[in-house]
Design a protein around this motif. Structure first.
Motif, PDB file in Angstrom:
ATOM      1  N   MET A   1      37.121  25.555  58.503  1.00 21.46           N
ATOM      2  CA  MET A   1      36.616  25.212  57.189  1.00 21.46           C
ATOM      3  C   MET A   1      37.660  25.589  56.136  1.00 21.46           C
ATOM      4  N   THR A   2      37.925  24.676  55.249  1.00 21.39           N
ATOM      5  CA  THR A   2      38.874  24.927  54.165  1.00 21.39           C
ATOM      6  C   THR A   2      38.104  25.116  52.869  1.00 21.39           C
ATOM      7  N   ARG A   3      38.467  26.181  52.150  1.00 16.11           N
ATOM      8  CA  ARG A   3      37.856  26.463  50.850  1.00 16.11           C
ATOM      9  C   ARG A   3      38.954  26.584  49.803  1.00 16.11           C
ATOM     10  N   ILE A   4      38.610  26.223  48.579  1.00 19.93           N
ATOM     11  CA  ILE A   4      39.561  26.295  47.472  1.00 19.93           C
ATOM     12  C   ILE A   4      39.355  27.624  46.754  1.00 19.93           C
ATOM     13  N   TRP A   5      40.453  28.400  46.654  1.00 22.04           N
ATOM     14  CA  TRP A   5      40.407  29.695  45.989  1.00 22.04           C
ATOM     15  C   TRP A   5      41.316  29.691  44.773  1.00 22.04           C
ATOM     16  N   LYS A   6      40.815  30.254  43.687  1.00 20.98           N
ATOM     17  CA  LYS A   6      41.589  30.519  42.467  1.00 20.98           C
ATOM     18  C   LYS A   6      41.374  31.989  42.134  1.00 20.98           C
ATOM     19  N   GLU A   7      42.113  32.508  41.212  1.00 28.86           N
ATOM     20  CA  GLU A   7      41.986  33.930  40.892  1.00 28.86           C
ATOM     21  C   GLU A   7      40.577  34.317  40.446  1.00 28.86           C
ATOM     22  N   ALA A   8      39.836  33.380  39.906  1.00 28.82           N
ATOM     23  CA  ALA A   8      38.461  33.651  39.492  1.00 28.82           C
ATOM     24  C   ALA A   8      37.501  33.672  40.681  1.00 28.82           C
ATOM     25  N   GLY A   9      37.971  33.234  41.849  1.00 26.41           N
ATOM     26  CA  GLY A   9      37.135  33.214  43.043  1.00 26.41           C
ATOM     27  C   GLY A   9      37.152  31.845  43.702  1.00 26.41           C
ATOM     28  N   ALA A 104      48.439  25.054  46.681  1.00 23.05           N
ATOM     29  CA  ALA A 104      49.054  25.196  48.002  1.00 23.05           C
ATOM     30  C   ALA A 104      48.061  24.703  49.046  1.00 23.05           C
ATOM     31  N   VAL A 105      48.520  23.808  49.919  1.00 25.63           N
ATOM     32  CA  VAL A 105      47.672  23.294  50.996  1.00 25.63           C
ATOM     33  C   VAL A 105      48.413  23.447  52.320  1.00 25.63           C
ATOM     34  N   GLY A 106      47.666  23.606  53.383  1.00 24.30           N
ATOM     35  CA  GLY A 106      48.292  23.747  54.694  1.00 24.30           C
ATOM     36  C   GLY A 106      48.142  25.155  55.230  1.00 24.30           C
ATOM     37  N   ASP A 107      49.219  25.693  55.749  1.00 27.45           N
ATOM     38  CA  ASP A 107      49.199  27.009  56.375  1.00 27.45           C
ATOM     39  C   ASP A 107      49.380  28.100  55.310  1.00 27.45           C
ATOM     40  N   VAL A 108      48.297  28.396  54.597  1.00 25.94           N
ATOM     41  CA  VAL A 108      48.313  29.384  53.511  1.00 25.94           C
ATOM     42  C   VAL A 108      47.782  30.706  54.062  1.00 25.94           C
ATOM     43  N   LEU A 109      48.651  31.722  54.069  1.00 24.26           N
ATOM     44  CA  LEU A 109      48.280  33.034  54.591  1.00 24.26           C
ATOM     45  C   LEU A 109      48.091  34.031  53.455  1.00 24.26           C
ATOM     46  N   ILE A 110      47.300  35.042  53.682  1.00 18.60           N
ATOM     47  CA  ILE A 110      46.960  36.026  52.650  1.00 18.60           C
ATOM     48  C   ILE A 110      48.189  36.726  52.088  1.00 18.60           C
ATOM     49  N   ASP A 111      49.171  37.023  52.925  1.00 19.72           N
ATOM     50  CA  ASP A 111      50.361  37.741  52.462  1.00 19.72           C
ATOM     51  C   ASP A 111      51.223  36.910  51.515  1.00 19.72           C
ATOM     52  N   GLN A 112      51.101  35.601  51.579  1.00 18.68           N
ATOM     53  CA  GLN A 112      51.924  34.734  50.742  1.00 18.68           C
ATOM     54  C   GLN A 112      51.307  34.456  49.376  1.00 18.68           C
ATOM     55  N   ILE A 113      50.016  34.630  49.240  1.00 20.23           N
ATOM     56  CA  ILE A 113      49.331  34.232  48.008  1.00 20.23           C
ATOM     57  C   ILE A 113      49.883  34.931  46.761  1.00 20.23           C
ATOM     58  N   ASN A 128      42.679  29.749  56.839  1.00 20.44           N
ATOM     59  CA  ASN A 128      42.942  30.877  57.722  1.00 20.44           C
ATOM     60  C   ASN A 128      41.789  31.880  57.616  1.00 20.44           C
ATOM     61  N   ALA A 129      41.196  32.252  58.754  1.00 20.58           N
ATOM     62  CA  ALA A 129      40.012  33.117  58.773  1.00 20.58           C
ATOM     63  C   ALA A 129      40.271  34.478  58.132  1.00 20.58           C
ATOM     64  N   VAL A 130      41.424  35.071  58.412  1.00 15.31           N
ATOM     65  CA  VAL A 130      41.752  36.384  57.845  1.00 15.31           C
ATOM     66  C   VAL A 130      41.911  36.269  56.331  1.00 15.31           C
ATOM     67  N   ALA A 131      42.600  35.231  55.880  1.00 15.38           N
ATOM     68  CA  ALA A 131      42.788  35.034  54.443  1.00 15.38           C
ATOM     69  C   ALA A 131      41.445  34.809  53.750  1.00 15.38           C
ATOM     70  N   LEU A 135      40.025  37.365  50.884  1.00 15.56           N
ATOM     71  CA  LEU A 135      39.775  36.840  49.542  1.00 15.56           C
ATOM     72  C   LEU A 135      38.310  37.039  49.153  1.00 15.56           C
ATOM     73  N   GLU A 136      37.406  36.864  50.101  1.00 18.06           N
ATOM     74  CA  GLU A 136      35.979  37.128  49.847  1.00 18.06           C
ATOM     75  C   GLU A 136      35.772  38.587  49.443  1.00 18.06           C
ATOM     76  N   GLU A 137      36.512  39.479  50.083  1.00 18.55           N
ATOM     77  CA  GLU A 137      36.392  40.920  49.820  1.00 18.55           C
ATOM     78  C   GLU A 137      37.206  41.361  48.614  1.00 18.55           C
ATOM     79  N   GLY A 138      37.976  40.474  48.019  1.00 17.80           N
ATOM     80  CA  GLY A 138      38.815  40.822  46.877  1.00 17.80           C
ATOM     81  C   GLY A 138      40.020  41.654  47.252  1.00 17.80           C
ATOM     82  N   ARG A 139      40.477  41.531  48.489  1.00 17.43           N
ATOM     83  CA  ARG A 139      41.603  42.329  48.993  1.00 17.43           C
ATOM     84  C   ARG A 139      42.865  41.479  49.004  1.00 17.43           C
ATOM     85  N   LEU A 140      43.429  41.264  47.834  1.00 19.57           N
ATOM     86  CA  LEU A 140      44.653  40.499  47.699  1.00 19.57           C
ATOM     87  C   LEU A 140      45.832  41.471  47.690  1.00 19.57           C
TER      88      LEU A 140
END
Length: 167
Positions: A1-9, A104-113, A128-131, A135-140
């Motif tokens: 599942m792909t979700r769109i994330w912005k800094e506001a959530g 950013a679309v494709g292989d977007v990982l949490i460390d790159q954001i 990405n499941a980890v990302a 992001l849900e937990e606010g751990r950027l």
């Protein structure tokens, strides 16, 4: 599942669809066109709400004459180790002065954001499941101070006048 994330959530809904031969935008959706299809569409239409997908090998400067008609530029990251998308975002923001949304679309990982945010990305299509979980937990993750300038500053840095700062 792909979700769109912005800094506001996470976005509740997103109208943009990357069109392919099999998938076309339906009612209430907006197409994200590959660069060549976008350039053709711009010539044939007076619309001002276009979306374009930039692949790693595309020449982003071809967008320059039409930047005022683009609502969203989606930059593909086919693999986590392909950094050309960072250059595309930097060119769009710094040289072409694009003010619209860069995704950013494709292989977007949490460390790159955090680095993507600094180079000018506004939103992220995250699958990405980890990302997604972080992001849900606010751990950027991130680094507080940077030496190199970027499209987006990181605030004032004290001391060491020889260090380069983002404006």
């Amino acid at each position: 599942m792909t979700r769109i994330w912005k800094e506001a959530g996470f976005a509740a809904q997103d109208p943009w669809i990357i069109e392919t031969e099999e998938l076309k935008a339906g009612e209430g959706q907006k197409p994200l066109l590959p660069l060549d299809a976008f350039l053709t569409a711009v010539e044939e239409s007076n619309a001002v709400d276009f979306g374009v997908v930039i692949a790693p090998a595309d020449d982003v400067t071809k967008l320059a004459p039409s930047l005022d008609r683009i609502a969203l530029v989606a930059v593909k990251f086919p693999a986590f180790n392909d950094g050309r998308g960072f250059s595309h975002a930097s060119l769009l923001r710094d040289r072409l002065n694009y003010q619209g949304e860069v995704r950013a679309v494709g292989d977007v990982l949490i460390d790159q954001i955090p680095l993507m945010l600094r180079t000018g990305f506004d939103s992220f299509a995250v699958s990405n499941a980890v990302a997604l979980q972080r992001l849900e937990e606010g751990r950027l993750p991130g680094i507080d101070n940077h030496y190199q300038p970027a499209a987006r500053g990181n605030g004032p840095v004290e001391g060491y006048s020889w260090r380069r700062r983002s404006a």
